[in-house]
Design an enzyme around this catalytic site. Structure first.
Site, mmCIF file in Angstrom:
data_model
loop_
_atom_site.group_PDB
_atom_site.id
_atom_site.type_symbol
_atom_site.label_atom_id
_atom_site.label_comp_id
_atom_site.label_asym_id
_atom_site.label_seq_id
_atom_site.Cartn_x
_atom_site.Cartn_y
_atom_site.Cartn_z
ATOM 1 N N GLU A 1 3.712 -15.793 4.301
ATOM 2 C CA GLU A 1 3.488 -16.802 5.510
ATOM 3 C C GLU A 1 3.110 -18.201 5.284
ATOM 4 O O GLU A 1 2.098 -18.882 5.591
ATOM 5 C CB GLU A 1 2.568 -16.331 6.388
ATOM 6 C CG GLU A 1 2.739 -14.884 7.116
ATOM 7 C CD GLU A 1 2.029 -14.369 8.112
ATOM 8 O OE1 GLU A 1 0.854 -14.874 8.380
ATOM 9 O OE2 GLU A 1 2.138 -13.336 8.882
ATOM 10 N N GLU B 1 5.318 -7.037 8.209
ATOM 11 C CA GLU B 1 4.204 -6.930 8.763
ATOM 12 C C GLU B 1 4.366 -6.765 10.202
ATOM 13 O O GLU B 1 5.033 -7.638 10.967
ATOM 14 C CB GLU B 1 3.229 -7.929 8.588
ATOM 15 C CG GLU B 1 2.466 -7.968 7.433
ATOM 16 C CD GLU B 1 1.223 -9.281 7.442
ATOM 17 O OE1 GLU B 1 0.882 -9.833 8.365
ATOM 18 O OE2 GLU B 1 0.996 -10.107 6.167
HETATM 19 C C1 FCB Z 1 -0.950 -12.211 9.121
HETATM 20 C C2 FCB Z 1 -1.501 -12.004 7.828
HETATM 21 C C3 FCB Z 1 -2.395 -10.930 7.271
HETATM 22 C C4 FCB Z 1 -3.271 -10.293 8.467
HETATM 23 C C5 FCB Z 1 -2.309 -10.391 9.800
HETATM 24 C C6 FCB Z 1 -3.139 -9.713 10.964
HETATM 25 O O1 FCB Z 1 -0.904 -13.427 9.854
HETATM 26 O O2 FCB Z 1 -0.441 -12.205 6.997
HETATM 27 O O3 FCB Z 1 -2.940 -11.313 6.265
HETATM 28 O O4 FCB Z 1 -4.048 -11.356 8.935
HETATM 29 O O5 FCB Z 1 -1.837 -11.611 10.213
#
Ligand code: FCB
Length: 461
Positions: free
Chosen positions: A186, A368
């Protein structure tokens, strides 16, 4: 990020009756996994020669983190990784995405290595492989060594070389066993939050610093891809991007322009350059002073996959006084929201997958997706997180729709295996499939862990 429990309002009604998505038409070999990151779970912050990172510094600054929490101990995964791998086995995941803590293996960021830190990831990788779980390694999940920050951090053009050298160390050490490697987690998030909005380390609020960091992180990505390609036979290299629809609040042209600028910074400033060698039009002129001839070609190196982190849409409105012309806004009250105030919108997930597929033409791994809550252990000693199950079920179904629509999605990793240190929110938000009692370090798989294990079992072909 915004959203305390009070801001979030009531949690949405439990929708637990829907059937678990039918994955029988999905591509064979679809990969199910879980994700974590080093600073959020490892703890052992001063153990065995680990150096300080920018998050160790940041959490000690007054008022930065809810309740003054730190990652010093976190989930103590540094000492309990075997127990955590056993939990992954119970889930039945095929892959585990983790990050290497740069300050653990290179305490000053470059130069002398830390043998004990390097050994830790050897043990982790070997134990994962022995458990039949494929290690997916991310080089950078936001924990820059403090010694490099002291030299200018990502604002220094030299950072690309520091990162490439670190990538070479990791590649030489683990590349015989780890094939799926991501450069950055990210970059669109940690640069915006760390250099403009001042919500994350290193805690800067400066437009020029942001633009410098943006370009240098992109250069570091390109340099690391070349190193990994050279040093890791059979490497499958990707980068991980958080991508969400950016919605204007307000109906003025200026609000729409503000949302487009947020979209350029958050969604496009990194993948557009890394995959298509072009900065978004909204940023091209601003970034120009920091570029040198040949930089775009240095950044745009062939990649094997696109890592997509997705949660929910984000909102902006015009603010002429803000460094980039937008004000970040909470999800409006009309949008269904999770217990921590994040919007629930699986259709946006489906559309984002289709959009990423069309734009970038790479196999997609959802690296994620998940949801945070504040649920305690109940009187029976269980965590009945039905809202998480409903969320995951809706998002997995949406992923099925994207697959049916032609998106080349190859895998899905839940964020997160464990409750953990959630950056500015500290331990007040829980994203895990497994509950962590921070006083005792006892792990309790939640109802959602059983649901996810069932989904994985049901998809085995
Ligand atoms: C993302 C991050 C991760 C965590 C999630 C909830 O943006 O990569 O580390 O904090 O959100």
């Amino acid at each position: 990020m915004p959203a305390t429990e009070a801001e979030a309002g009531p949690a949405p009604a439990v929708v637990d009756a829907a059937p678990t998505p039918d994955t029988s038409a999905w591509p064979a070999g679809f990969l199910w996994g879980v994700s974590t990151s080093a600073y959020q779970i490892e703890g052992g912050a001063r153990d065995d020669g680990r150096g300080p990172g920018i998050w160790d510094t940041y959490v000690r600054q007054r008022g930065r983190i809810a309740n003054g929490d730190t990652g010093d101990v976190a989930c103590d995964h540094y000492h309990r990784h075997r127990e955590d791998i056993a939990l992954m086995r119970e889930l039945g995941v095929g892959a585990y995405r983790f990050s290497v803590a740069w300050p653990r293996v290179l305490p000053r960021g470059r130069g002398a290595t830390n043998a004990a830190g390097l050994d830790f990831y050897d043990r982790l990788i070997d134990d994962l492989l022995a458990a039949g779980i494929e290690p997916w390694l991310c080089l950078y999940h936001w924990d820059l060594p403090q010694a490099l920050q002291d030299l200018g951090g990502w604002e220094a053009r030299d950072s690309a070389g520091w990162f490439a050298d670190y990538a070479a160390l990791v590649a030489r050490r683990y590349g015989d066993r780890v094939k799926h490697i991501a450069t950055f987690n990210e970059p669109g998030v940690f640069t915006l939050f760390g250099f403009v909005l001042d919500w994350q380390a290193p805690g800067i609020r400066d437009r020029a610093a942001y633009l410098r960091a943006m370009h240098h992180v992109n250069l570091a990505h390109g340099a690391a891809v070349d190193v990994l390609r050279d040093l890791v036979p059979g490497a499958r290299i990707g980068a991980i991007h958080n991508r969400q629809p950016c919605v204007p609040l307000g109906d003025q042209d200026a609000d729409r322009a503000a949302a487009r600028m947020l979209d350029a910074c958050w969604n496009r400033a990194f993948p557009d350059v890394q995959i298509d060698a072009a900065y978004p039009a909204e940023l091209a002129a601003a970034i120009e002073p920091y570029q040198q001839a040949g930089d775009l070609a240095r950044i745009c190196r062939p990649l094997d996959w696109f890592g997509l982190n997705h949660y929910s849409p984000i909102y902006a409105r015009a603010d002429a006084t803000a460094p980039l012309g937008f004000a970040w806004c909470d999800a409006p009250a009309t949008v269904p929201r999770t217990a921590i105030g994040w919007g629930i919108d699986p259709e946006s997930f489906r559309d984002t997958l289709l959009d990423v597929h069309r734009r970038y033409r790479l196999p997609i791994y959802v690296t994620e997706n998940g949801t945070g809550d504040i649920l305690p252990v109940d009187a029976r000693g269980e965590v009945a997180d039905h809202d998480r199950i409903a969320f995951l079920r809706g998002y997995v179904a949406a992923m099925g729709e994207a697959l049916a629509g032609g998106a080349d999605v190859r895998g899905y990793f839940v964020w997160s295996l464990l409750d953990n240190f959630e950056w500015g929110a500290g331990y007040s938000q829980r994203f895990g499939l497994v509950h962590v009692d921070y006083a005792t370090q006892r792990r309790i798989p939640k109802a959602s862990a059983r649901w996810y294990a069932g989904l994985i079992r049901g998809s085995a072909r």
